[in-house]
Every structure is written in C-alpha cells, then in structure tokens.
Design a protein around this motif. Sequence first.
Motif, PDB file in Angstrom:
ATOM      1  N   GLN A 262       7.185  31.374  -3.775  1.00 45.15           N
ATOM      2  CA  GLN A 262       7.714  30.668  -4.943  1.00 45.15           C
ATOM      3  C   GLN A 262       6.683  29.709  -5.542  1.00 45.15           C
ATOM      4  OE1 GLN A 262      10.419  31.180  -6.602  1.00 45.15           O
ATOM      5  NE2 GLN A 262      11.409  32.579  -5.180  1.00 45.15           N
ATOM      6  N   MET A 263       5.950  29.014  -4.703  1.00 46.71           N
ATOM      7  CA  MET A 263       4.938  28.077  -5.193  1.00 46.71           C
ATOM      8  C   MET A 263       3.789  28.829  -5.849  1.00 46.71           C
ATOM      9  SD  MET A 263       4.690  24.956  -5.436  1.00 46.71           S
ATOM     10  CE  MET A 263       3.528  23.714  -5.873  1.00 46.71           C
ATOM     11  N   GLY A 264       3.409  29.941  -5.277  1.00 48.91           N
ATOM     12  CA  GLY A 264       2.330  30.734  -5.859  1.00 48.91           C
ATOM     13  C   GLY A 264       2.681  31.256  -7.238  1.00 48.91           C
ATOM     14  N   VAL A 265       3.917  31.726  -7.397  1.00 53.21           N
ATOM     15  CA  VAL A 265       4.354  32.218  -8.703  1.00 53.21           C
ATOM     16  C   VAL A 265       4.422  31.063  -9.702  1.00 53.21           C
ATOM     17  CG1 VAL A 265       6.333  33.195  -9.932  1.00 53.21           C
ATOM     18  CG2 VAL A 265       5.555  34.218  -7.802  1.00 53.21           C
ATOM     19  N   THR A 266       4.903  29.923  -9.263  1.00 58.08           N
ATOM     20  CA  THR A 266       5.008  28.763 -10.147  1.00 58.08           C
ATOM     21  C   THR A 266       3.636  28.297 -10.619  1.00 58.08           C
ATOM     22  OG1 THR A 266       6.999  28.060  -8.991  1.00 58.08           O
ATOM     23  CG2 THR A 266       5.894  26.419 -10.333  1.00 58.08           C
ATOM     24  N   MET A 267       2.661  28.303  -9.708  1.00 54.27           N
ATOM     25  CA  MET A 267       1.319  27.817 -10.041  1.00 54.27           C
ATOM     26  C   MET A 267       0.441  28.904 -10.667  1.00 54.27           C
ATOM     27  SD  MET A 267       1.436  24.687  -9.202  1.00 54.27           S
ATOM     28  CE  MET A 267      -0.237  24.139  -9.136  1.00 54.27           C
ATOM     29  N   GLY A 268       0.889  30.139 -10.648  1.00 57.32           N
ATOM     30  CA  GLY A 268       0.118  31.218 -11.236  1.00 57.32           C
ATOM     31  C   GLY A 268      -1.013  31.728 -10.371  1.00 57.32           C
ATOM     32  N   VAL A 269      -0.866  31.591  -9.055  1.00 55.79           N
ATOM     33  CA  VAL A 269      -1.881  32.099  -8.131  1.00 55.79           C
ATOM     34  C   VAL A 269      -1.231  33.120  -7.202  1.00 55.79           C
ATOM     35  CG1 VAL A 269      -3.278  30.010  -8.188  1.00 55.79           C
ATOM     36  CG2 VAL A 269      -1.505  30.233  -6.463  1.00 55.79           C
ATOM     37  N   ARG A 270      -2.065  33.881  -6.526  1.00 53.69           N
ATOM     38  CA  ARG A 270      -1.549  34.853  -5.565  1.00 53.69           C
ATOM     39  C   ARG A 270      -0.980  34.131  -4.343  1.00 53.69           C
ATOM     40  NH1 ARG A 270      -6.667  38.483  -4.884  1.00 53.69           N
ATOM     41  NH2 ARG A 270      -7.527  36.408  -5.033  1.00 53.69           N
ATOM     42  N   PRO A 271      -0.032  34.772  -3.642  1.00 51.55           N
ATOM     43  CA  PRO A 271       0.551  34.125  -2.458  1.00 51.55           C
ATOM     44  C   PRO A 271      -0.485  33.772  -1.389  1.00 51.55           C
ATOM     45  CG  PRO A 271       1.907  35.965  -3.125  1.00 51.55           C
ATOM     46  CD  PRO A 271       0.680  36.009  -3.977  1.00 51.55           C
ATOM     47  N   GLN A 272      -1.551  34.584  -1.256  1.00 50.87           N
ATOM     48  CA  GLN A 272      -2.577  34.287  -0.257  1.00 50.87           C
ATOM     49  C   GLN A 272      -3.269  32.961  -0.576  1.00 50.87           C
ATOM     50  OE1 GLN A 272      -2.471  37.050  -2.093  1.00 50.87           O
ATOM     51  NE2 GLN A 272      -2.288  38.801  -0.734  1.00 50.87           N
ATOM     52  N   GLU A 273      -3.560  32.733  -1.848  1.00 49.11           N
ATOM     53  CA  GLU A 273      -4.202  31.481  -2.250  1.00 49.11           C
ATOM     54  C   GLU A 273      -3.252  30.303  -2.088  1.00 49.11           C
ATOM     55  OE1 GLU A 273      -5.372  32.210  -6.243  1.00 49.11           O
ATOM     56  OE2 GLU A 273      -6.879  33.696  -5.689  1.00 49.11           O
ATOM     57  N   SER A 274      -1.991  30.532  -2.398  1.00 46.78           N
ATOM     58  CA  SER A 274      -0.992  29.482  -2.256  1.00 46.78           C
ATOM     59  C   SER A 274      -0.810  29.087  -0.791  1.00 46.78           C
ATOM     60  CB  SER A 274       0.330  29.946  -2.845  1.00 46.78           C
ATOM     61  OG  SER A 274       1.339  28.999  -2.656  1.00 46.78           O
ATOM     62  N   ALA A 275      -0.838  30.072   0.106  1.00 50.95           N
ATOM     63  CA  ALA A 275      -0.657  29.787   1.528  1.00 50.95           C
ATOM     64  C   ALA A 275      -1.789  28.941   2.084  1.00 50.95           C
ATOM     65  CB  ALA A 275      -0.551  31.087   2.313  1.00 50.95           C
ATOM     66  N   VAL A 276      -3.000  29.176   1.590  1.00 53.37           N
ATOM     67  CA  VAL A 276      -4.156  28.427   2.076  1.00 53.37           C
ATOM     68  C   VAL A 276      -4.127  26.994   1.549  1.00 53.37           C
ATOM     69  CG1 VAL A 276      -6.670  28.293   1.991  1.00 53.37           C
ATOM     70  CG2 VAL A 276      -5.552  30.491   2.333  1.00 53.37           C
ATOM     71  N   LYS A 277      -3.681  26.825   0.325  1.00 52.31           N
ATOM     72  CA  LYS A 277      -3.724  25.509  -0.315  1.00 52.31           C
ATOM     73  C   LYS A 277      -2.527  24.621   0.006  1.00 52.31           C
ATOM     74  CE  LYS A 277      -6.404  27.219  -4.180  1.00 52.31           C
ATOM     75  NZ  LYS A 277      -6.458  27.469  -5.620  1.00 52.31           N
ATOM     76  N   MET A 278      -1.407  25.220   0.397  1.00 57.72           N
ATOM     77  CA  MET A 278      -0.199  24.424   0.614  1.00 57.72           C
ATOM     78  C   MET A 278      -0.252  23.694   1.947  1.00 57.72           C
ATOM     79  SD  MET A 278       3.775  25.521   0.522  1.00 57.72           S
ATOM     80  CE  MET A 278       3.538  26.234  -1.064  1.00 57.72           C
ATOM     81  N   GLY A 279       0.061  22.437   1.909  1.00 63.47           N
ATOM     82  CA  GLY A 279       0.082  21.631   3.126  1.00 63.47           C
ATOM     83  C   GLY A 279       1.464  21.605   3.753  1.00 63.47           C
ATOM     84  N   TRP A 280       1.518  21.063   4.952  1.00 64.66           N
ATOM     85  CA  TRP A 280       2.763  20.994   5.707  1.00 64.66           C
ATOM     86  C   TRP A 280       3.801  20.135   4.996  1.00 64.66           C
ATOM     87  CZ3 TRP A 280       6.128  22.701   8.919  1.00 64.66           C
ATOM     88  CH2 TRP A 280       7.048  21.847   9.500  1.00 64.66           C
ATOM     89  N   HIS A 281       3.393  19.008   4.460  1.00 64.04           N
ATOM     90  CA  HIS A 281       4.341  18.084   3.841  1.00 64.04           C
ATOM     91  C   HIS A 281       4.985  18.704   2.595  1.00 64.04           C
ATOM     92  CE1 HIS A 281       6.214  14.289   2.985  1.00 64.04           C
ATOM     93  NE2 HIS A 281       5.736  14.324   1.748  1.00 64.04           N
ATOM     94  N   LEU A 282       4.197  19.358   1.757  1.00 64.65           N
ATOM     95  CA  LEU A 282       4.744  20.001   0.559  1.00 64.65           C
ATOM     96  C   LEU A 282       5.686  21.140   0.939  1.00 64.65           C
ATOM     97  CD1 LEU A 282       4.892  20.350  -2.491  1.00 64.65           C
ATOM     98  CD2 LEU A 282       2.859  21.804  -2.332  1.00 64.65           C
TER      99      LEU A 282
END
Length: 136
Positions: A87-107
């Motif tokens: 969901q975050m990857g689609v919202t930010m316009g990036v692929r899920p792989q990129e979103s998984a690397v960039k997303m932190g535990w708190h978010l």
Amino acid sequence: MPAPTRFPPLTALSLFALLGLLQSLIWMALAFYLGAQCSWMALVLAVTATLSLRLGGMVPGRPRMLWAAGLTAIGVAWTSWGIVVLQMGVTMGVRPQESAVKMGWHLAKTLFLLANTPLDYALLALAVVGAAIASR
C-alpha cells in the motif's frame, strides 16, 4: 505415515513455508484488490499451520501447539508487513521492493495500527489461538 517426533520434521516446515508463502501472497493481493485488510485469511493460515504439523508427524501436545501458534503468528506478521509495504509503495509511486527497503519499523507499525479495526485484531488473535487449540 512417518514416526511421530517431538520437533517438526523438515517436511512439515517445508510444507508450511511453501503453502504459507502462497497463502500470504494471495492474502496481500486480495487485500490490495479489495482495499481492506482481509484478516479472515489469517484463519486459513492457521489451518495450514495446524495441518502441516499434523500431517508432518509431530507428536501431539504442548510443543505442537506452540509451533502452530508461532508459525501462524509469523505468517500473520509477514503478511501484515507485505500489505503495508504494498500500500505504501503504491501511494508513493515506487515498486514494493523499494518501499520495503525504505520503510522503517515505526512507520510500518503506525500504518498497521491505523489500517486495522477491532474486528481485524480479534480475527488475528483468533487465528493464533485457534491454531494452538486445533493442533493439540
């Protein structure tokens, strides 16, 4: 049928890993398509954990209950992380792989808490407890 063992044999864990991964991917796709958490899929994951340990030949009792509950909890956590990442990857316009690397535990934790309702929490808890009870 294999001889019962105290610890889950590799076949039971492999079976759960394959089926659990497939079910978690289906759960993520369903949640993305429907725009909801689809927490009822946790019950399907609990059934998979229970059956894979039973059919794998693990001895009934407390260890099998704990393994089933633990495998279900790991599957629920993995899928919840995947839903948030997707969901975050689609919202930010990036692929899920990129979103998984960039997303932190708190978010991820914050988004998980915001997306789930009390019914979702009840279904997730019911899946873990139900897996333990069904596998005894």
